[in-house]
Design a protein around this motif. Sequence first.
Motif, PDB file in Angstrom:
ATOM      1  N   TYR A  53       0.833  -1.203   0.000  1.00  0.00           N
ATOM      2  CA  TYR A  53       0.000   0.000   0.000  1.00  0.00           C
ATOM      3  C   TYR A  53       0.866   1.251   0.000  1.00  0.00           C
ATOM      4  N   SER A  55       1.097   5.007   0.954  1.00  0.00           N
ATOM      5  CA  SER A  55       0.453   6.006   1.814  1.00  0.00           C
ATOM      6  C   SER A  55       1.104   7.365   1.616  1.00  0.00           C
ATOM      7  N   GLU A  59      -2.532   9.775  -4.451  1.00  0.00           N
ATOM      8  CA  GLU A  59      -3.617   8.810  -4.562  1.00  0.00           C
ATOM      9  C   GLU A  59      -3.276   7.569  -3.748  1.00  0.00           C
ATOM     10  N   PRO A  60      -3.510   7.610  -2.422  1.00  0.00           N
ATOM     11  CA  PRO A  60      -3.164   6.447  -1.606  1.00  0.00           C
ATOM     12  C   PRO A  60      -3.983   5.224  -2.009  1.00  0.00           C
ATOM     13  N   GLY A  61      -3.331   4.057  -2.023  1.00  0.00           N
ATOM     14  CA  GLY A  61      -4.055   2.843  -2.384  1.00  0.00           C
ATOM     15  C   GLY A  61      -3.139   1.634  -2.483  1.00  0.00           C
ATOM     16  N   VAL A  63      -1.177  -1.037  -4.447  1.00  0.00           N
ATOM     17  CA  VAL A  63      -0.546  -0.983  -5.773  1.00  0.00           C
ATOM     18  C   VAL A  63      -0.029  -2.337  -6.247  1.00  0.00           C
ATOM     19  N   VAL A 111      -4.256   0.561  -9.725  1.00  0.00           N
ATOM     20  CA  VAL A 111      -4.222   0.917  -8.307  1.00  0.00           C
ATOM     21  C   VAL A 111      -5.642   0.884  -7.763  1.00  0.00           C
ATOM     22  N   THR A 113      -7.628   2.352  -5.054  1.00  0.00           N
ATOM     23  CA  THR A 113      -7.400   3.482  -4.161  1.00  0.00           C
ATOM     24  C   THR A 113      -8.157   3.325  -2.849  1.00  0.00           C
ATOM     25  N   SER A 115      -9.932   5.621  -1.536  1.00  0.00           N
ATOM     26  CA  SER A 115     -11.280   6.189  -1.669  1.00  0.00           C
ATOM     27  C   SER A 115     -12.231   5.168  -2.285  1.00  0.00           C
ATOM     28  N   GLU A 116     -11.710   4.350  -3.204  1.00  0.00           N
ATOM     29  CA  GLU A 116     -12.573   3.304  -3.769  1.00  0.00           C
ATOM     30  C   GLU A 116     -12.902   2.254  -2.709  1.00  0.00           C
TER      31      GLU A 116
END
Length: 152
Positions: A53, A55, A59-61, A63, A111, A113, A115-116
């Motif tokens: 991940y 951070s 766009e954190p997520g 990968v 990725v 994310t 938010s997803e």
Amino acid sequence: MNYWLMKSEPDEYSIDDLAAERNQTAHWDGVRNYQARNMMRDQMCIGDKVFFYHSNTAEPGIVGIAGVVRTGYPDFTAFDRKDKHYDAKSDPDNPRWYMVDVRYVRMLKRVITLSELKTHKQLSDFPLVRRGNRLSVMPVSKKDWDFILALE
DNA sequence: GCCAACGTTGGC
DNA sequence: GCCAACGTTGGC
């Protein structure tokens, strides 16, 4: 087999850095949190799978995927005065901090994310999306692992 | 053992 | 760069 998620700031150490290592393998040093340490020291097994991940980035997520190739052993960076993660309280005869070795497996096709991940009700118990969670190493249930991979 | 002060994490 | 969350430290 267990599943995990490990966070790294890509400016410090990205999945591309892991993929570029000799043997595509690195020690996961620098963790200075007891809960995260306990998981690495006591629970991680060779063959466990890890979501990599990113951070603290635009766009954190998640990968990519890595695998545990060496179980917990003392984090020697804690003994090195010149190291950024030096900790005078970690005695080589009684180490306070531990790490594991991980090996690159593959990138995700895209990725996934943070938010997803937050939009999926099924993941509401996943520690990553819980408010205020700051653990840099966390367990992932098989159910959540499979669900997340199916989003790929 | 309590808790205020302080430091760090990490999303935004 | 801001700031909420939360872990750690240390005085008492």
